[in-house]
Design a protein around this motif. Structure first.
Motif, PDB file in Angstrom:
ATOM      1  N   PHE A   2      53.182  25.388  27.965  1.00  0.00           N
ATOM      2  CA  PHE A   2      53.082  26.609  28.740  1.00  0.00           C
ATOM      3  C   PHE A   2      52.292  26.399  30.019  1.00  0.00           C
ATOM      4  O   PHE A   2      52.563  27.062  31.022  1.00  0.00           O
ATOM      5  CB  PHE A   2      52.479  27.737  27.902  1.00  0.00           C
ATOM      6  CG  PHE A   2      53.382  28.145  26.764  1.00  0.00           C
ATOM      7  CD1 PHE A   2      54.652  28.642  27.001  1.00  0.00           C
ATOM      8  CD2 PHE A   2      52.962  28.012  25.462  1.00  0.00           C
ATOM      9  CE1 PHE A   2      55.482  29.002  25.962  1.00  0.00           C
ATOM     10  CE2 PHE A   2      53.789  28.374  24.414  1.00  0.00           C
ATOM     11  CZ  PHE A   2      55.055  28.870  24.664  1.00  0.00           C
ATOM     12  N   ALA A   3      51.331  25.500  30.012  1.00  0.00           N
ATOM     13  CA  ALA A   3      50.554  25.239  31.222  1.00  0.00           C
ATOM     14  C   ALA A   3      51.451  24.722  32.329  1.00  0.00           C
ATOM     15  O   ALA A   3      51.346  25.157  33.487  1.00  0.00           O
ATOM     16  CB  ALA A   3      49.432  24.252  30.927  1.00  0.00           C
ATOM     17  N   THR A  72      52.823  33.791  23.147  1.00  0.00           N
ATOM     18  CA  THR A  72      51.866  32.762  23.565  1.00  0.00           C
ATOM     19  C   THR A  72      51.788  32.699  25.079  1.00  0.00           C
ATOM     20  O   THR A  72      50.682  32.673  25.655  1.00  0.00           O
ATOM     21  CB  THR A  72      52.280  31.386  22.998  1.00  0.00           C
ATOM     22  OG1 THR A  72      52.341  31.483  21.578  1.00  0.00           O
ATOM     23  CG2 THR A  72      51.296  30.308  23.405  1.00  0.00           C
ATOM     24  N   LEU A  73      52.937  32.677  25.745  1.00  0.00           N
ATOM     25  CA  LEU A  73      52.960  32.623  27.208  1.00  0.00           C
ATOM     26  C   LEU A  73      52.254  33.830  27.795  1.00  0.00           C
ATOM     27  O   LEU A  73      51.447  33.702  28.718  1.00  0.00           O
ATOM     28  CB  LEU A  73      54.405  32.559  27.720  1.00  0.00           C
ATOM     29  CG  LEU A  73      54.564  32.628  29.242  1.00  0.00           C
ATOM     30  CD1 LEU A  73      53.896  31.438  29.913  1.00  0.00           C
ATOM     31  CD2 LEU A  73      56.038  32.689  29.610  1.00  0.00           C
ATOM     32  N   SER A  75      49.896  35.642  26.622  1.00  0.00           N
ATOM     33  CA  SER A  75      48.442  35.580  26.471  1.00  0.00           C
ATOM     34  C   SER A  75      47.809  34.559  27.414  1.00  0.00           C
ATOM     35  O   SER A  75      46.631  34.674  27.745  1.00  0.00           O
ATOM     36  CB  SER A  75      48.062  35.274  25.019  1.00  0.00           C
ATOM     37  OG  SER A  75      48.465  33.976  24.664  1.00  0.00           O
ATOM     38  N   GLU A  76      48.580  33.578  27.875  1.00  0.00           N
ATOM     39  CA  GLU A  76      48.065  32.542  28.776  1.00  0.00           C
ATOM     40  C   GLU A  76      48.413  32.799  30.240  1.00  0.00           C
ATOM     41  O   GLU A  76      47.873  32.146  31.127  1.00  0.00           O
ATOM     42  CB  GLU A  76      48.628  31.179  28.372  1.00  0.00           C
ATOM     43  CG  GLU A  76      48.176  30.711  27.008  1.00  0.00           C
ATOM     44  CD  GLU A  76      48.812  29.396  26.599  1.00  0.00           C
ATOM     45  OE1 GLU A  76      49.475  28.740  27.424  1.00  0.00           O
ATOM     46  OE2 GLU A  76      48.644  29.021  25.424  1.00  0.00           O
TER      47      GLU A  76
END
Length: 147
Positions: A2-3, A72-73, A75-76
């Motif tokens: 995701f980063a 997940t994405l 939240s990041e």
């Protein structure tokens, strides 16, 4: 994983997103709108799964997996303004207009038009370049389907 995706998404001149990345980014917006009122309701989760399955022709299992990655994405992801503007630059208008309709579908899923969700949706639609008229028409289409 995701980063790297987020790094590409928030570049000053993001490239057109490949289909799989576009799906993920747009799914993350659905999750963000559902979480915006602090109550990520089961009805909203189920609605997101149905939207993803219908929009992308996914099996229920594939839709759940995409939503999991989107959670997940989301939240990041950076603040909504940068995230949404990046999507605007990388996703064609027709797809963005369809996302606004899907966002309304999620907002209205639990039968409550919450102030936080409503405000975020207006901001997101604007940042996606979807005007108020088209956003209102999208909301009306969703409301008509649910009657």
């Amino acid at each position: 994983m995701f980063a790297d995706f987020l790094s590409r998404l928030i570049q000053p001149q993001p490239a057109q997103l490949p289909e799989t990345d576009s799906r993920l980014a747009l799914a993350a917006l659905l999750v963000r709108i559902a979480r915006s009122d602090g109550d990520y309701a089961p009805q909203e989760v189920a609605r997101i799964d149905r939207i993803l399955a219908a929009r992308y022709g996914l099996s229920p299992f594939e839709a759940i997996a995409l939503r999991g990655d989107a959670e997940t994405l989301e939240s990041e992801a950076p603040d909504t303004v940068r995230f949404t503007r990046a999507i605007k630059d990388a996703v064609p208008y027709e797809d963005r207009e369809g996302v606004v309709e899907a966002l309304w579908d999620v907002v209205l899923a639990d039968g409550i038009r919450d102030h936080e969700e409503d405000a975020l949706l207006r901001l997101v639609a604007n940042l996606l370049g979807v005007n108020d008229r088209d956003s209102n028409l999208a909301r009306q289409r969703v409301e008509a389907k649910s009657k």
